[in-house]
Scaffold this active site. Sequence first.
Site, mmCIF file in Angstrom:
data_model
loop_
_atom_site.group_PDB
_atom_site.id
_atom_site.type_symbol
_atom_site.label_atom_id
_atom_site.label_comp_id
_atom_site.label_asym_id
_atom_site.label_seq_id
_atom_site.Cartn_x
_atom_site.Cartn_y
_atom_site.Cartn_z
ATOM 1 N N THR A 8 0.847 -1.193 0.000
ATOM 2 C CA THR A 8 0.000 0.000 0.000
ATOM 3 C C THR A 8 0.881 1.241 0.000
ATOM 4 O O THR A 8 1.943 1.253 0.610
ATOM 5 C CB THR A 8 -0.969 0.030 1.205
ATOM 6 O OG1 THR A 8 -1.641 1.286 1.222
ATOM 7 C CG2 THR A 8 -0.274 -0.177 2.527
ATOM 8 N N ASN A 10 -0.490 4.019 1.069
ATOM 9 C CA ASN A 10 -1.094 4.842 2.131
ATOM 10 C C ASN A 10 -0.262 4.725 3.411
ATOM 11 O O ASN A 10 -0.250 3.693 4.078
ATOM 12 C CB ASN A 10 -2.536 4.340 2.353
ATOM 13 C CG ASN A 10 -3.269 5.127 3.426
ATOM 14 O OD1 ASN A 10 -2.661 5.651 4.360
ATOM 15 N ND2 ASN A 10 -4.573 5.187 3.285
ATOM 16 N N LYS A 13 -1.916 3.548 6.591
ATOM 17 C CA LYS A 13 -2.174 2.114 6.639
ATOM 18 C C LYS A 13 -0.880 1.337 6.904
ATOM 19 O O LYS A 13 -0.877 0.383 7.676
ATOM 20 C CB LYS A 13 -2.748 1.654 5.299
ATOM 21 C CG LYS A 13 -4.231 1.904 5.137
ATOM 22 C CD LYS A 13 -4.707 0.877 4.156
ATOM 23 C CE LYS A 13 -5.758 1.205 3.235
ATOM 24 N NZ LYS A 13 -5.950 0.211 2.192
ATOM 25 N N ASP A 70 -7.834 -4.236 1.202
ATOM 26 C CA ASP A 70 -8.763 -3.266 0.635
ATOM 27 C C ASP A 70 -9.845 -3.071 1.677
ATOM 28 O O ASP A 70 -10.323 -4.039 2.273
ATOM 29 C CB ASP A 70 -9.345 -3.767 -0.688
ATOM 30 C CG ASP A 70 -9.998 -2.624 -1.449
ATOM 31 O OD1 ASP A 70 -9.414 -1.523 -1.498
ATOM 32 O OD2 ASP A 70 -11.101 -2.811 -1.991
ATOM 33 N N GLY A 150 -8.696 9.117 7.467
ATOM 34 C CA GLY A 150 -9.965 8.886 6.771
ATOM 35 C C GLY A 150 -11.178 9.323 7.572
ATOM 36 O O GLY A 150 -11.246 10.447 8.081
ATOM 37 N N TYR A 151 -12.143 8.416 7.706
ATOM 38 C CA TYR A 151 -13.413 8.738 8.366
ATOM 39 C C TYR A 151 -13.346 8.587 9.888
ATOM 40 O O TYR A 151 -14.368 8.701 10.565
ATOM 41 C CB TYR A 151 -14.518 7.822 7.814
ATOM 42 C CG TYR A 151 -14.770 7.971 6.328
ATOM 43 C CD1 TYR A 151 -15.718 8.869 5.844
ATOM 44 C CD2 TYR A 151 -14.061 7.214 5.390
ATOM 45 C CE1 TYR A 151 -15.959 9.010 4.489
ATOM 46 C CE2 TYR A 151 -14.291 7.342 4.027
ATOM 47 C CZ TYR A 151 -15.237 8.237 3.583
ATOM 48 O OH TYR A 151 -15.469 8.376 2.236
ATOM 49 N N ASP A 152 -12.185 8.314 10.438
ATOM 50 C CA ASP A 152 -12.064 8.053 11.882
ATOM 51 C C ASP A 152 -12.725 9.112 12.785
ATOM 52 O O ASP A 152 -13.378 8.744 13.766
ATOM 53 C CB ASP A 152 -10.592 7.885 12.285
ATOM 54 C CG ASP A 152 -10.055 6.510 11.930
ATOM 55 O OD1 ASP A 152 -10.865 5.606 11.659
ATOM 56 O OD2 ASP A 152 -8.821 6.335 11.926
ATOM 57 N N HIS A 177 -11.085 -3.035 12.236
ATOM 58 C CA HIS A 177 -11.329 -3.987 11.145
ATOM 59 C C HIS A 177 -9.997 -4.525 10.608
ATOM 60 O O HIS A 177 -9.835 -5.714 10.384
ATOM 61 C CB HIS A 177 -12.128 -3.298 10.033
ATOM 62 C CG HIS A 177 -11.580 -1.967 9.596
ATOM 63 N ND1 HIS A 177 -11.188 -0.992 10.491
ATOM 64 C CD2 HIS A 177 -11.310 -1.460 8.368
ATOM 65 C CE1 HIS A 177 -10.732 0.044 9.824
ATOM 66 N NE2 HIS A 177 -10.785 -0.201 8.535
ATOM 67 N N ARG A 178 -9.024 -3.604 10.422
ATOM 68 C CA ARG A 178 -7.721 -3.993 9.867
ATOM 69 C C ARG A 178 -6.977 -4.888 10.863
ATOM 70 O O ARG A 178 -6.360 -5.883 10.489
ATOM 71 C CB ARG A 178 -6.923 -2.722 9.545
ATOM 72 C CG ARG A 178 -5.715 -2.935 8.658
ATOM 73 C CD ARG A 178 -5.216 -1.632 8.049
ATOM 74 N NE ARG A 178 -6.178 -1.048 7.151
ATOM 75 C CZ ARG A 178 -6.944 -0.007 7.434
ATOM 76 N NH1 ARG A 178 -6.823 0.607 8.591
ATOM 77 N NH2 ARG A 178 -7.823 0.429 6.569
HETATM 78 P P1 IMP Z 1 -8.296 1.572 0.278
HETATM 79 O O1 IMP Z 1 -8.447 0.355 1.152
HETATM 80 O O2 IMP Z 1 -6.887 2.036 0.214
HETATM 81 O O3 IMP Z 1 -8.974 1.410 -1.046
HETATM 82 O O4 IMP Z 1 -9.013 2.799 0.978
HETATM 83 C C1 IMP Z 1 -10.113 2.650 1.748
HETATM 84 C C2 IMP Z 1 -10.679 3.974 2.221
HETATM 85 O O5 IMP Z 1 -11.651 3.643 3.215
HETATM 86 C C3 IMP Z 1 -9.678 4.901 2.921
HETATM 87 O O6 IMP Z 1 -9.084 5.808 2.056
HETATM 88 C C4 IMP Z 1 -10.583 5.590 3.941
HETATM 89 O O7 IMP Z 1 -11.322 6.632 3.326
HETATM 90 C C5 IMP Z 1 -11.550 4.483 4.326
HETATM 91 N N1 IMP Z 1 -10.962 3.717 5.456
HETATM 92 C C6 IMP Z 1 -10.484 2.455 5.438
HETATM 93 N N2 IMP Z 1 -10.002 2.111 6.642
HETATM 94 C C7 IMP Z 1 -10.173 3.187 7.426
HETATM 95 C C8 IMP Z 1 -9.834 3.442 8.792
HETATM 96 O O8 IMP Z 1 -9.250 2.632 9.523
HETATM 97 N N3 IMP Z 1 -10.180 4.659 9.235
HETATM 98 C C9 IMP Z 1 -10.805 5.608 8.471
HETATM 99 N N4 IMP Z 1 -11.098 5.428 7.206
HETATM 100 C C10 IMP Z 1 -10.802 4.212 6.676
#
Ligand code: IMP
Length: 195
Positions: A8, A10, A13, A70, A150-152, A177-178
Amino acid sequence: MEKILIATHNINKVEEIKDILKNKDITFLTLDDIGYKNEVIEDGKTYFENALKKAKEISINTGYITIADDSGLEVEALGGRPGLYSQRYSGKGNLGNIKLLLKELKNIDNRNARFYASVVMYFKNDKYISSDGEIKGKIIDEMKGDKGFGYDPIFYLEEYNMTMGQISKELKNEISHRAKAFKKLWQIYEDSLDI
Ligand code: IMP
């Protein structure tokens, strides 16, 4: 020591995943560590399809065992949106996403939501293991906390009376979740080594 690639770009992450998998006898490399710049097009119909595509493509290109995830936010009153499109939801970045979500939820009482993550660890020749995890919460109208990403800040956890943006990083990496998905994945990996 064995090296495993975390697929990733990010940075939030990457930090979470390294923390969740700390104390393992493995060196975790990131895409930045190896200078890998290609983007994988996330065009799958499910989180799992996207995670598998990322892990497989990058593993084949680099030769490393590769882990990809994802994830997304699913809001009950919106039929599970933004879901797979959580990152690209508003097209205006993180704050834009939060604003759009709160606009869509205006005057809606049902605030139930969940974060969901699918993870895949790809070895080679189409051999992989996978896992997933979720955490339930409620979307609140005001942003609270400056931790996480993100949406935390609008994801409220009843059990802790705090948002995911307010709890410590240690706690997030225990309950998210992760965290659930990666801990389960690691158990499956270790069990497979015993065979
Ligand atoms: P991706 O998994 O990189 O495609 O991105 C998933 C998107 O979901 C992120 O950019 C956030 O907007 C949201 N997201 C996923 N996990 C989290 C988290 O742990 N906290 C807040 N937002 C999350």
